[in-house]
Design an enzyme around this catalytic site. Sequence first.
Site, mmCIF file in Angstrom:
data_model
loop_
_atom_site.group_PDB
_atom_site.id
_atom_site.type_symbol
_atom_site.label_atom_id
_atom_site.label_comp_id
_atom_site.label_asym_id
_atom_site.label_seq_id
_atom_site.Cartn_x
_atom_site.Cartn_y
_atom_site.Cartn_z
ATOM 1 N N CYS A 86 0.819 -1.218 0.000
ATOM 2 C CA CYS A 86 0.000 0.000 0.000
ATOM 3 C C CYS A 86 0.858 1.276 0.000
ATOM 4 C CB CYS A 86 -0.961 -0.058 1.183
ATOM 5 S SG CYS A 86 -2.381 1.011 0.980
ATOM 6 N N HIS A 89 -3.509 -5.643 2.213
ATOM 7 C CA HIS A 89 -3.138 -5.860 3.612
ATOM 8 C C HIS A 89 -3.747 -7.208 3.995
ATOM 9 C CE1 HIS A 89 -1.741 -1.767 4.473
ATOM 10 N NE2 HIS A 89 -2.676 -1.361 3.650
HETATM 11 N N1 GLN Z 1 -1.982 6.701 2.360
HETATM 12 C C1 GLN Z 1 -2.238 5.762 1.367
HETATM 13 C C2 GLN Z 1 -3.655 5.766 0.818
HETATM 14 O O1 GLN Z 1 -4.616 5.965 1.528
HETATM 15 C C3 GLN Z 1 -1.817 4.391 1.881
HETATM 16 C C4 GLN Z 1 -2.706 3.781 2.889
HETATM 17 C C5 GLN Z 1 -2.260 2.428 3.314
HETATM 18 O O2 GLN Z 1 -1.066 2.126 3.353
HETATM 19 N N2 GLN Z 1 -3.219 1.590 3.704
HETATM 20 O O3 GLN Z 1 -3.806 5.552 -0.345
#
Ligand code: GLN
Length: 243
Positions: free
Chosen positions: A94, A189
């Site tokens: 992510c 995730h």
């Molecule tokens: N900040 C990023 C987004 O919202 C990554 C979020 C995350 O790592 N879950 O796209």
Amino acid sequence: MHELTVFHFMPDKLNLYSDIGNIMALKYRAKQRNIKLNVVDINETDNIDLSKADIFFIGGGSDREQSLATKELAKIKTQLKSAIEDGLPGLTICGGYQFLGEKYTTPDGEVLEGLNILDFYTESQTERLTGDVVIESDTFGTIVGFENHGGRTYHKFDTLGHVTYGYGNNATDQKEGIHYKNLLGTYLHGPVLPKNHEMTDYLLEAAAKRKGIPFEPKHIDNTAEEQAKQVLIDRARKNQQKT
Ligand code: GLN
């Protein structure tokens, strides 16, 4: 006993939704091959020697943490880029996936510079892309996971696969993640590796091959893992029928 070393970058900032489980999965499946997996946590990158890493891992984080981590990792950008080009196996999740690209534009229009290791970009929106994901991958078979991101990522590299349930990179082209040499980047995730032993083994096998140590047995009993994965696939199918 043979050994492999994982560099875990920025665990103090990037560890959303139990991303640490990815390290546990790598350890567990390495042990089944009689390989000891050493984990080196790296929160400051000064004077690190990336040639000591057999695998690297970067988890996900909020925009703020992501931006702090990018500044720290920028110090080793050249080293990291050449290691990736040289085939160092890596997994980035992510936020950790997004900042390998050129830039990340926040929903307010602020442009956060990425590491610019690979030629892609991410634009974020306030509407988040959240929920279970199922992907069909030529390399890994069916992959499952959970996504929660505002960023929409666009690139022309190979991806992990085709999204059959969920959003993936940008909710438009039905692609998920990136697969460049031995680097896997993904929005998943969950954590992703315990749910997808094929990806775990891919990283370990690539690392073992690169180091010249055996990766045996190649196949182990995955009955429990397959059953757990099937539960998530069935749940996604059921939800799909409802909509
Ligand atoms: N900040 C990023 C987004 O919202 C990554 C979020 C995350 O790592 N879950 O796209």
